[in-house]
Design an enzyme around this catalytic site. Structure first.
Site, mmCIF file in Angstrom:
data_model
loop_
_atom_site.group_PDB
_atom_site.id
_atom_site.type_symbol
_atom_site.label_atom_id
_atom_site.label_comp_id
_atom_site.label_asym_id
_atom_site.label_seq_id
_atom_site.Cartn_x
_atom_site.Cartn_y
_atom_site.Cartn_z
ATOM 1 N N SER A 1 24.585 40.520 44.575
ATOM 2 C CA SER A 1 25.562 40.709 45.475
ATOM 3 C C SER A 1 26.549 40.455 45.475
ATOM 4 C CB SER A 1 24.864 40.670 46.927
ATOM 5 O OG SER A 1 24.772 39.643 47.444
ATOM 6 N N LYS B 1 27.312 36.194 51.591
ATOM 7 C CA LYS B 1 28.097 37.759 52.104
ATOM 8 C C LYS B 1 29.539 36.697 52.432
ATOM 9 C CE LYS B 1 25.360 40.687 50.894
ATOM 10 N NZ LYS B 1 24.369 39.114 50.325
#
Length: 204
Positions: A126, A164
Site C-alpha cells: 500500500s 498511511k
C-alpha cells in the site's frame, strides 16, 4: 596529535589501500605513492606513526601494518531493542505488552536520538510509491497528532495498526495509501499512534 605532511600522506595511503583491497601496501608501494625512494626512510615514518598509536606493525611479516583507527570505525554500533507492534488493544498504550509481538535490535543511530519509538512491519504494497515495501520495518516516533501529508501509523476500526499518509479534511480523516491501485481509508475519527521517521530494510 601532530604528524608531518609526509606521515599524513603515508597514513592515508595505507588506510585507503586497506579499505579498497583488504590488506596493507608494501613498504615499496608506500614509497612509490608518496615519493620516497629509500625504504629506510619509509620505515622511519612508519615507526613514528606506530609510536603515535596510529598503526601497529608485526616485524615478522612484511605487510602486517594495522590501522588502529579502522578498528574503531569497524566496531559494532550500539543497538537499542525497539518493540515491534502488531494488533493494537484499544485504550492501551501503544507499547503495552499486549501490543508487542517482539523486540528488534536496531542500530542506535537509526532511532535518530528518539526514545519513544516503536516499529511496524509492513504487510502488503500500500505504500510502494513512497518507497516503503512489503516486509520493510518502519521506525515510528510516538505522537498522537500529525500534519497533513505526513506518513503515520494509525489505528483502524479493526484495531489494526496501518501505515498511511495522513490528511484531515472538512468532515473526516483520510488515510491515503501510496499505491495508485488502492482506495483511501475514510474515517470519522482516527487514532494516530505515531509518525514514521525512518525505515529498516533487510536486503539479505
Amino acid at each position: 596529535m601532530k604528524i608531518s605532511k609526509r606521515q599524513q600522506d603515508i597514513y592515508e595511503f595505507i588506510k585507503s589501500e586497506v579499505k579498497e583491497k583488504g590488506y596493507p601496501p608494501s613498504v615499496r608501494e608506500i614509497g612509490e605513492a608518496v615519493g620516497l625512494a629509500s625504504s629506510s626512510t619509509v620505515h622511519g615514518h612508519l615507526a613514528r606513526l606506530e609510536g603515535k598509536g596510529l598503526i601497529r606493525r608485526d616485524p615478522t611479516k612484511p605487510r602486517a601494518i594495522e590501522i588502529l583507527s579502522l578498528e574503531d570505525e569497524a566496531e559494532t554500533p550500539n543497538v537499542v531493542n525497539i518493540p515491534i507492534i502488531g494488533k493494537v488493544t484499544a485504550g492501551m498504550p501503544i507499547t503495552a505488552i499486549e501490543n508487542i509481538e517482539e523486540y528488534f535490535p536496531l542500530p542506535e543511530y537509526m532511532a535518530a536520538g528518539e526514545t519513544n519509538v516503536f516499529m511496524l512491519e509492513i504487510d502488503g504494497e500500500s505504500m510502494i510509491n513512497a518507497g516503503i515495501l512489503d516486509g520493510d520495518k518502519v521506525i515510528v516516533r510516538q505522537q498522537n497528532s500529525a500534519i497533513n501529508g505526513e506518513i503515520v501509523v494509525a489505528m483502524t476500526d479493526e484495531n489494526e495498526a496501518t501505515c498511511k499518509r495522513f490528511y484531515k479534511e472538512a468532515n473526516h480523516f483520510r488515510l491515503q495509501p501510496e499505491n495508485d491501485a488502492l482506495e483511501p481509508i475514510i474515517l470519522n475519527n482516527v487514532t494516530i499512534l505515531g509518525k514514521v521517521i525512518g525505515l529498516y530494510r533487510d536486503i539479505r
